[in-house]
Write a protein that holds these residues in place. Sequence first.
Motif, PDB file in Angstrom:
ATOM      1  N   ALA A 439       9.264 -22.616 -56.880  1.00 16.76           N
ATOM      2  CA  ALA A 439       7.958 -22.829 -56.269  1.00 16.76           C
ATOM      3  C   ALA A 439       7.979 -22.277 -54.858  1.00 16.76           C
ATOM      4  O   ALA A 439       7.037 -21.612 -54.400  1.00 16.76           O
ATOM      5  CB  ALA A 439       7.638 -24.326 -56.264  1.00 16.76           C
ATOM      6  N   ASN A 440       9.076 -22.576 -54.186  1.00 12.20           N
ATOM      7  CA  ASN A 440       9.267 -22.132 -52.825  1.00 12.20           C
ATOM      8  C   ASN A 440       9.308 -20.599 -52.731  1.00 12.20           C
ATOM      9  O   ASN A 440       8.551 -19.971 -51.967  1.00 12.20           O
ATOM     10  CB  ASN A 440      10.602 -22.730 -52.353  1.00 12.20           C
ATOM     11  N   LYS A 443       6.135 -18.727 -53.381  1.00 14.52           N
ATOM     12  CA  LYS A 443       5.144 -18.751 -52.328  1.00 14.52           C
ATOM     13  C   LYS A 443       5.554 -17.843 -51.168  1.00 14.52           C
ATOM     14  O   LYS A 443       4.702 -17.254 -50.493  1.00 14.52           O
ATOM     15  CB  LYS A 443       4.945 -20.177 -51.821  1.00 14.52           C
ATOM     16  N   ALA A 444       6.856 -17.732 -50.952  1.00 17.06           N
ATOM     17  CA  ALA A 444       7.322 -17.042 -49.751  1.00 17.06           C
ATOM     18  C   ALA A 444       7.525 -15.541 -49.947  1.00 17.06           C
ATOM     19  O   ALA A 444       7.369 -14.780 -49.023  1.00 17.06           O
ATOM     20  CB  ALA A 444       8.604 -17.690 -49.257  1.00 17.06           C
ATOM     21  N   TYR A 445       7.915 -15.146 -51.142  1.00 23.09           N
ATOM     22  CA  TYR A 445       8.245 -13.729 -51.342  1.00 23.09           C
ATOM     23  C   TYR A 445       7.087 -12.975 -51.996  1.00 23.09           C
ATOM     24  O   TYR A 445       6.506 -13.445 -52.971  1.00 23.09           O
ATOM     25  CB  TYR A 445       9.483 -13.592 -52.230  1.00 23.09           C
TER      26      TYR A 445
END
Lengths: 514, 470
Positions: A439-440, A443-445
């Motif tokens: 999930a992380n 969202k970040a990449y």
Amino acid sequence: MSRSASLISRGHRPTHRTLDTPAYNTVPARRTLAPQHNMVEHTQAAPKPAKKVNWSPEVREYVQRSFAPEAAIPGIERTEMETKLKQIITQAAECGTLESIDWTKLPLPQYYIQQELGTQQPGGPLEASDMSPNWANGSLKRKMDVDVAEPADETSPPWKKLNGRSKDFGDRISYASKSQESKIDKRARKRQEELKAGNESKYNADLEKRKKRFDIGKPGNESPRPWQNLHHSYRDDDNVGGSRGPVIGTCQTIEKRYLRLTAAPKPEIVRPLSVLEKTLEHLKKKWRQENDYTYICDQFKSLRQDLTVQHIKNEFTVNVYEIHARIALEKGDLGEFNQCQTQLRALYKESLGGHPPEFVAYRILYFIYTCNRVDMNDVLTHLTITDKQQPAVRHALQVRNALALGNYHKFFRLYLDTPNMGAYLMDMFVGRERLAALANICKAYKPDVNLRFLTEELGFESDEDCVQFLIDANAQHLISEKDGVLKILTAKAGSLFELAKATAFRKVDIKGQI
Amino acid sequence: MDAHLSQIREALRSQDGYALAAALTPAAPANDPTRLHTLYRDDITLNAVQAEIRHAVTYHDGVKLSKAERTAWTEVFGNHWKAIVEIVNAEQGRERDSSWTKAFEAWKEVLNALIRGYQTSVFEAWSIPCLYVGGNYLRKFAIKADKQAEIQQGSVTFNAGFQDDIVGALDQHETLEEAGRQINRIYTLCITDRAPLEESRKWGVYYVTNLLFKTYFMLNRISLCKNVMRSLQTTEPDLPPLDAFPKSQQVTFKYYAGVIYFLEEDYAKAEQYLTSAYELCHKDAQRNRELILTYLVPCHLVTTHTLPTPALLAPYPRLQALFTPLSRAIKRGDLGAFDAALTAGEEEFIKRRIYLTLERGRDIALRNLFRKVFIVGGFEPLKEGQTEEQRIRRTRIPIEEFAAAVRLASRVPGGEVNGGGFGAEEIEQDEVECLLANMIYKNLMKGYISREHGKVVLSKGGTAFPGTGV
């Protein structure tokens, strides 16, 4: 003797059989002679001319053993022993239990004398000798080793005779009412238990030799103990039949099925420490060979029960709980694992040995799994600086810290390098942490990451495993190939992993199961 | 004794619950320090005392009690006298077998007599302050009893029953646990009363709830507190409003409720309750304000990413010591100092159950550090026609720059790398990426990571670090 004779004997046996041991027919009392099959049983059971005593080999051997120099207990005169021996045999003959008694397992006469002496002279030198500090920790362990290793050579110190069973019983009644007990009393009792264990293991070593000589087969279902009546009468003489306080086991079977107790157990179905030690070795071997968890768990529960009812609380106890906990962990039986953990936590408080750091680490990992912050804070409260330096504890704390900060990179590095059996616990939450990390990452990449990157960051063993995980999470549409490299289209994941993560964390509501 | 009896008589006559509770209080009031001792007399028997009490509640003009009431109050105050004897004994250690456990047991009988009075609908609701006194002192005596017992015996008890496992109770709070159960009975007694609100025992609810919270917190049984909270939530519509209770009770309740939410990680609710408690709290109640702030400060750090001002902490040296080093490290984005401060205060933080929350302050320190990298990175070259004001910050920042910053900031003065798990030299680029991803995921940074270019692309227009002006 012929078969018919034995049949006859069976014909009229029941008259008094039914009075004392009704289970006679099913009693495999002659296990020691197993090779000769059940016929032997009848032969032995046949009535010999009652007055003109033709002693059975068992009785003779019993007598021999009683007189053996290594069986002598300092402080007990040979004549005393002879009188007692006579009394035992006569009584058995009079009661008609000569055949039903398993002489190979009956404690030697000096043993009974010791018990009686114990009742007559409580206290005294024993307490004094127990005042020495450090006793509980250092010498305890050594003592056990010595007893087990070379039982025959150990000569008893003079105060040993004060440690008979009945003395223990007197003591133990006050022990049961835990509250008034002082530390010194506790130590005294522990010591007595140790000593007793020493006695019995000595006596038991002989037994084992005999068993081997007769090559007895399965020790498993040897449930009834035919000599229990006789034994009981002695106990009653000693006025030790009270139901309060711990039991002193006399059962010699290695295996025992677990049954929940609703009343104080009979000593005959409780195994003393010396036997339990063999049980543990036996179970360890069986576990290695057969890996049958249902059986092992059952056996361990009865082992724990026997320890409890006898109030045996020493390094061996710790060992039993640790091993059961590890096995339960391996099999994912969290209920049993937690029970053991609770006990271990208390046992460790008494510094009885064992492996506290290993199990503290498990506790930390377990509370990570259950997301139990209150208990986690509790664990942290009780950690000492030394604890925190232990590799296993350090590892668990780092795992906790990494997750608290969302540092999945560090978390999966730690996962791949988990000491002891912590990986079994981490396996329980590694899946949801992968979802959280995904999930992380999603969202970040942007716009994508290599599959290999995920494989490495999320601690998968291979790209295939990683792909399988993505497929299981319904994320196959995110996998694409570009210039021969597998990519994950993070930008297209949307809330997929966010939802999966939420579901995965919601499921952890198993706290009540502890 | 006579004064005591007339106090009871007067309270019963005027139906003054507080006065009656004062008569019941097993502690000497400031203006009469020898009160317990005057009640304690060796030369009198229980029967005589009971007779006196019965006489006092019976034959007096103005006291109109039913027979059941007379009997019940006689019982309460008879037990009360017995308890006073035990309490005075325990205080003085006079008798050889005196102990706080005995005092506790004796006081429990007082409470039982009281509870019976309400259960049988003999006592009216005006007298409920007595229940509070009953529960409160039961708790106090239990604490003393446990402390005494702990000195007298070891820490782990043995399993005396026929259970399968070797160890019985782990905790040394047997008496307090029992007190908790008794106070819970009072709670039930109050919350289940169906009488009209004006004469309902529901007016005792928040008093007793606070007692329960105090007890459960001491027992470290937070889960039991949650049960109470749940039960309160369901009955709330039928309860008198919280603000109809004295402020002292409101503050206590809000404080505990706030801490319970705090421990559940429901920081929004926690903040609401704690803020309200802080505002209601008497300005001179330094100790209470300090307690509230202990949780409100970490709570604030998580919810709004703000740190306490020095002025706020100024009156509380303890809080200053607790929070200042951390705050400073967070502000400077000094990861090494943060880890060091967290380790230094660890024991105290854990004891107050704020460690796991403060730990998350590292994110803010990290955000501040990355923000510095962003600012130091300067601006994009001016394009044609752009003025100085219009120029934009460089928003494509190589990951290496962040990595270098993290390594620099993770150093601990003294050289040794802190045990927080982030050794300065061993921090890999992947880990820095992970930290960056976290910042983005937690909305502390706006933008994305491009692996292909090895860069972080931050959003333009002053929103790269939301809420910080850049």
